[in-house]
Scaffold this active site. Structure first.
Site, short mmCIF file in Angstrom:
data_model
loop_
_atom_site.label_atom_id
_atom_site.label_comp_id
_atom_site.label_asym_id
_atom_site.label_seq_id
_atom_site.Cartn_x
_atom_site.Cartn_y
_atom_site.Cartn_z
N GLU A 160 6.46 -7.55 -8.18
CA GLU A 160 6.31 -6.20 -7.64
C GLU A 160 7.41 -5.88 -6.62
O GLU A 160 7.97 -4.79 -6.63
CB GLU A 160 4.92 -6.05 -7.02
CG GLU A 160 3.82 -6.07 -8.07
CD GLU A 160 2.40 -6.07 -7.52
OE1 GLU A 160 1.46 -6.09 -8.33
OE2 GLU A 160 2.23 -6.06 -6.28
N TYR A 162 2.31 0.01 -12.75
CA TYR A 162 0.91 -0.15 -13.20
C TYR A 162 0.80 -0.44 -14.70
O TYR A 162 -0.27 -0.23 -15.29
CB TYR A 162 0.11 1.09 -12.82
CG TYR A 162 -0.30 1.08 -11.35
CD1 TYR A 162 -1.07 0.05 -10.81
CD2 TYR A 162 0.08 2.12 -10.50
CE1 TYR A 162 -1.44 0.04 -9.48
CE2 TYR A 162 -0.30 2.12 -9.15
CZ TYR A 162 -1.06 1.08 -8.66
OH TYR A 162 -1.44 1.08 -7.34
N LYS A 220 -0.64 4.31 0.01
CA LYS A 220 -0.70 5.26 -1.10
C LYS A 220 -0.73 6.72 -0.63
O LYS A 220 -0.97 7.00 0.56
CB LYS A 220 -1.95 4.94 -1.94
CG LYS A 220 -1.88 3.58 -2.63
CD LYS A 220 -3.07 3.40 -3.56
CE LYS A 220 -3.04 2.05 -4.22
NZ LYS A 220 -4.16 1.92 -5.20
N ASN A 241 -7.49 4.88 -2.87
CA ASN A 241 -7.99 3.82 -2.00
C ASN A 241 -6.97 3.32 -0.98
O ASN A 241 -7.03 2.18 -0.53
CB ASN A 241 -8.59 2.68 -2.84
CG ASN A 241 -7.57 2.02 -3.74
OD1 ASN A 241 -6.42 2.44 -3.80
ND2 ASN A 241 -7.98 0.98 -4.44
N HIS A 274 -2.32 -0.64 -1.75
CA HIS A 274 -2.24 -1.64 -2.82
C HIS A 274 -1.73 -2.94 -2.21
O HIS A 274 -0.87 -2.90 -1.32
CB HIS A 274 -1.25 -1.20 -3.91
CG HIS A 274 -0.88 -2.33 -4.83
ND1 HIS A 274 -1.65 -2.67 -5.92
CD2 HIS A 274 0.15 -3.22 -4.79
CE1 HIS A 274 -1.10 -3.73 -6.50
NE2 HIS A 274 -0.02 -4.08 -5.84
#
Ligand code: CMP
Length: 139
Positions: free
Chosen positions: A127, A50, A10, A113, A116
């Site tokens: 995905e 998302y 990320k 964070n 993913h």
């Protein structure tokens, strides 16, 4: 069973130049990076990715964050790759992540964070196709 899972490094991690360090944790855990591309996520890509979280209060913030710097999308392959990568990432909230996990080592907060990883084999497939074709994956 050999599986493939989908991963994203990320913006908080790419911004701090941590792509290689994250990949080292992935590879040391026995997972193989069989496809990888550094991209700028568009709003449409982030919102679609998302979609399941669109009613959550943090959805807008999450989409903006995912567009805020480059991300590295990846396909990881290995024994029980979905579960293995979730172990390697650690808990969503870095304050609860186990020692040695990517999020314990590098994540800044529950939102920022660092990584993913798909939560099921079914979602991994859904995905992956948002970012890769079969021809991109070289095992
Ligand atoms: P990820 O595994 O990519 O799936 C959904 C993401 O939503 C999650 O990681 C976090 O980055 C983000 N997220 C989850 N909870 C929160 C929260 N309370 N505030 C902001 N972002 C969150």
């Amino acid at each position: 069973m050999t599986e493939r899972t989908f991963s994203i490094i990320k913006p908080d991690a790419t911004r701090r130049n941590l792509t290689g360090k994250v990949n080292t944790v992935i590879e040391d855990a026995g997972l193989r990076i069989v496809a990888q591309r550094r991209i700028r996520m568009s709003r449409a890509q982030a919102e679609k990715f998302y979609e399941v979280h669109k009613e959550r209060p943090f959805f807008g913030e999450l989409v903006e964050f995912m567009m805020s710097a480059p991300v590295v999308v990846q396909v990881l392959e290995g024994e029980n790759a979905v579960a293995r990568y979730r172990e390697v990432m650690g808990a969503t909230n870095p304050a609860q992540a186990a020692e040695g996990t990517i999020r314990k080592l590098y994540a800044e907060s529950v939102g920022e964070n660092s990584v993913h990883g798909s939560d099921s084999l079914e979602n991994a497939k859904l995905e992956m196709v948002q970012f890769f074709t079969e021809a991109d994956i070289v095992g």
